[in-house]
Design a protein around this motif. Structure first.
Motif, mmCIF file in Angstrom:
data_model
loop_
_atom_site.group_PDB
_atom_site.id
_atom_site.type_symbol
_atom_site.label_atom_id
_atom_site.label_comp_id
_atom_site.label_asym_id
_atom_site.label_seq_id
_atom_site.Cartn_x
_atom_site.Cartn_y
_atom_site.Cartn_z
ATOM 1 N N PHE A 108 -24.013 41.376 55.651
ATOM 2 C CA PHE A 108 -22.580 41.529 55.908
ATOM 3 C C PHE A 108 -22.150 42.773 55.133
ATOM 4 C CE2 PHE A 108 -19.056 38.638 57.383
ATOM 5 C CZ PHE A 108 -18.132 39.670 57.511
ATOM 6 N N PRO A 109 -22.326 43.961 55.720
ATOM 7 C CA PRO A 109 -22.040 45.205 55.001
ATOM 8 C C PRO A 109 -20.578 45.298 54.552
ATOM 9 C CG PRO A 109 -23.222 45.641 57.041
ATOM 10 C CD PRO A 109 -22.835 44.199 57.071
ATOM 11 N N ASP A 110 -20.350 45.935 53.415
ATOM 12 C CA ASP A 110 -18.990 46.139 52.911
ATOM 13 C C ASP A 110 -18.148 46.879 53.955
ATOM 14 O OD1 ASP A 110 -19.470 44.918 50.507
ATOM 15 O OD2 ASP A 110 -19.967 46.773 49.456
ATOM 16 N N GLY A 111 -16.956 46.387 54.192
ATOM 17 C CA GLY A 111 -16.039 47.018 55.127
ATOM 18 C C GLY A 111 -16.293 46.686 56.583
ATOM 19 N N SER A 112 -17.344 45.955 56.862
ATOM 20 C CA SER A 112 -17.661 45.593 58.244
ATOM 21 C C SER A 112 -16.795 44.415 58.695
ATOM 22 C CB SER A 112 -19.136 45.214 58.349
ATOM 23 O OG SER A 112 -19.460 44.821 59.659
ATOM 24 N N PRO A 113 -16.370 44.412 59.951
ATOM 25 C CA PRO A 113 -15.549 43.294 60.423
ATOM 26 C C PRO A 113 -16.345 42.012 60.649
ATOM 27 C CG PRO A 113 -15.847 44.887 62.184
ATOM 28 C CD PRO A 113 -16.482 45.470 60.950
ATOM 29 N N TRP A 114 -17.664 42.128 60.815
ATOM 30 C CA TRP A 114 -18.493 40.937 61.037
ATOM 31 C C TRP A 114 -19.908 41.140 60.515
ATOM 32 C CZ3 TRP A 114 -15.714 42.638 65.535
ATOM 33 C CH2 TRP A 114 -16.311 43.694 66.199
ATOM 34 N N ALA A 115 -20.632 40.046 60.418
ATOM 35 C CA ALA A 115 -22.006 40.055 59.910
ATOM 36 C C ALA A 115 -22.951 40.620 60.969
ATOM 37 C CB ALA A 115 -22.418 38.635 59.536
ATOM 38 N N ARG A 116 -24.200 40.819 60.563
ATOM 39 C CA ARG A 116 -25.176 41.321 61.537
ATOM 40 C C ARG A 116 -26.592 40.924 61.154
ATOM 41 N NH1 ARG A 116 -24.647 47.815 60.605
ATOM 42 N NH2 ARG A 116 -25.940 47.990 58.767
ATOM 43 N N LEU A 117 -27.448 40.940 62.151
ATOM 44 C CA LEU A 117 -28.879 40.723 61.968
ATOM 45 C C LEU A 117 -29.543 42.090 61.933
ATOM 46 C CD1 LEU A 117 -29.644 37.906 64.570
ATOM 47 C CD2 LEU A 117 -29.311 37.649 62.105
ATOM 48 N N GLU A 118 -30.278 42.342 60.872
ATOM 49 C CA GLU A 118 -31.007 43.605 60.752
ATOM 50 C C GLU A 118 -32.378 43.420 61.398
ATOM 51 O OE1 GLU A 118 -29.727 46.325 59.178
ATOM 52 O OE2 GLU A 118 -27.945 45.356 58.337
ATOM 53 N N LEU A 119 -32.700 44.306 62.338
ATOM 54 C CA LEU A 119 -33.964 44.255 63.064
ATOM 55 C C LEU A 119 -34.821 45.458 62.675
ATOM 56 C CD1 LEU A 119 -32.503 43.342 66.579
ATOM 57 C CD2 LEU A 119 -33.397 41.792 64.848
ATOM 58 N N PRO A 120 -36.094 45.477 63.068
ATOM 59 C CA PRO A 120 -36.944 46.637 62.771
ATOM 60 C C PRO A 120 -36.402 47.917 63.412
ATOM 61 C CG PRO A 120 -38.264 44.779 63.520
ATOM 62 C CD PRO A 120 -36.826 44.408 63.724
ATOM 63 N N HIS A 121 -36.818 49.044 62.876
ATOM 64 C CA HIS A 121 -36.473 50.376 63.391
ATOM 65 C C HIS A 121 -34.976 50.664 63.298
ATOM 66 C CE1 HIS A 121 -40.569 50.364 64.784
ATOM 67 N NE2 HIS A 121 -40.337 49.320 65.551
ATOM 68 N N ASP A 122 -34.345 50.215 62.237
ATOM 69 C CA ASP A 122 -32.922 50.475 61.967
ATOM 70 C C ASP A 122 -31.996 49.980 63.074
ATOM 71 O OD1 ASP A 122 -33.378 51.638 59.497
ATOM 72 O OD2 ASP A 122 -33.758 53.608 60.387
ATOM 73 N N GLU A 123 -32.408 48.966 63.786
ATOM 74 C CA GLU A 123 -31.544 48.358 64.793
ATOM 75 C C GLU A 123 -30.849 47.151 64.177
ATOM 76 O OE1 GLU A 123 -33.075 47.713 68.768
ATOM 77 O OE2 GLU A 123 -34.821 48.919 68.226
ATOM 78 N N TYR A 124 -29.713 46.795 64.749
ATOM 79 C CA TYR A 124 -29.028 45.594 64.291
ATOM 80 C C TYR A 124 -28.252 44.972 65.447
ATOM 81 C CZ TYR A 124 -24.707 48.334 63.972
ATOM 82 O OH TYR A 124 -23.624 49.106 64.260
ATOM 83 N N VAL A 125 -27.956 43.698 65.292
ATOM 84 C CA VAL A 125 -27.181 42.952 66.278
ATOM 85 C C VAL A 125 -25.964 42.375 65.554
ATOM 86 C CG1 VAL A 125 -27.166 40.963 67.829
ATOM 87 C CG2 VAL A 125 -29.217 42.365 67.616
ATOM 88 N N PRO A 126 -24.763 42.738 65.991
ATOM 89 C CA PRO A 126 -23.572 42.172 65.348
ATOM 90 C C PRO A 126 -23.437 40.687 65.651
ATOM 91 C CG PRO A 126 -22.945 43.528 67.214
ATOM 92 C CD PRO A 126 -24.430 43.664 67.058
ATOM 93 N N MET A 127 -22.989 39.940 64.670
ATOM 94 C CA MET A 127 -22.703 38.516 64.852
ATOM 95 C C MET A 127 -21.184 38.346 64.760
ATOM 96 S SD MET A 127 -25.746 36.554 62.797
ATOM 97 C CE MET A 127 -25.477 37.374 61.232
ATOM 98 N N VAL A 128 -20.510 38.498 65.878
ATOM 99 C CA VAL A 128 -19.052 38.486 65.927
ATOM 100 C C VAL A 128 -18.491 37.127 65.511
ATOM 101 C CG1 VAL A 128 -17.066 38.902 67.430
ATOM 102 C CG2 VAL A 128 -19.100 40.299 67.680
ATOM 103 N N ALA A 129 -19.300 36.101 65.554
ATOM 104 C CA ALA A 129 -18.838 34.764 65.175
ATOM 105 C C ALA A 129 -18.586 34.627 63.678
ATOM 106 C CB ALA A 129 -19.854 33.712 65.620
ATOM 107 N N ILE A 130 -19.209 35.482 62.871
ATOM 108 C CA ILE A 130 -19.004 35.436 61.420
ATOM 109 C C ILE A 130 -18.168 36.658 61.061
ATOM 110 C CG2 ILE A 130 -20.107 35.352 59.159
ATOM 111 C CD1 ILE A 130 -22.589 34.217 60.532
ATOM 112 N N GLN A 131 -16.849 36.457 60.966
ATOM 113 C CA GLN A 131 -15.905 37.558 60.813
ATOM 114 C C GLN A 131 -15.284 37.601 59.424
ATOM 115 O OE1 GLN A 131 -13.006 37.583 63.918
ATOM 116 N NE2 GLN A 131 -14.562 37.776 65.499
ATOM 117 N N ALA A 132 -15.008 38.812 58.966
ATOM 118 C CA ALA A 132 -14.361 39.004 57.669
ATOM 119 C C ALA A 132 -12.976 38.361 57.641
ATOM 120 C CB ALA A 132 -14.259 40.494 57.355
#
Length: 148
Positions: A96-120
């Motif tokens: 859950f990066p600082d300043g981000s509106p929602w959490a994310r899953l970090e994947l290989p090769h600097d990819e990520y998937v936002p998890m909009v269900a977990i919101q700041a």
């Protein structure tokens, strides 16, 4: 060992917004014929106004769709446009990066998937959801699996 989370505040605001939108258009549709504006409104115009209100209300409810479901096998992330399932072995980190509106899953090769269900916006509830998601991940990746 299963975990499901949905956004709380967005669901509340979207639900209230849907009710207000539908009510406004329904009232406008009912009283449309009664207006003395010089325009001739018909029954079909009234029905169309109610239909537009219903369509906009359903659009507002679309924001209640996000969900994260985690279990021993992985995580299913359902955002606005679709759902994807990831096994724990595909996921490098849950963050859950600082300043981000929602959490994310970090994947290989600097990819990520936002998890909009977990919101700041959900504050402490989002913190609890992240702790629980990390606990499920830890238990799934550290404990030996029993044969099925």
């Amino acid at each position: 060992m299963s975990f499901v989370v949905r956004p709380r505040r967005v669901r509340l605001f979207a639900g209230l917004g849907a009710v207000v939108l539908f009510a406004m258009f329904a009232v406008a549709g009912v009283f449309l014929r009664e207006s003395d504006t010089g325009v001739n409104f018909r029954l079909s115009d009234q029905i169309a106004m109610v239909g537009i209100g219903l369509f906009l209300a359903l659009g507002a409810l679309w924001f209640t769709r996000p969900r994260v479901r985690a279990d021993r096998d992985g995580v299913e992330v359902r955002n606005m446009l679709g759902a994807r399932r990831f096994s724990w072995s595909e996921i490098e980190q849950v963050s859950f990066p600082d300043g981000s509106p929602w959490a994310r899953l970090e994947l290989p090769h600097d990819e990520y998937v936002p998890m909009v269900a977990i919101q700041a916006l959900d504050g402490e509830r989002a913190v609890a959801a992240m702790r629980e998601l990390r606990r499920v991940r830890r238990e799934a990746t550290e404990s030996p699996r029993s044969p099925r």
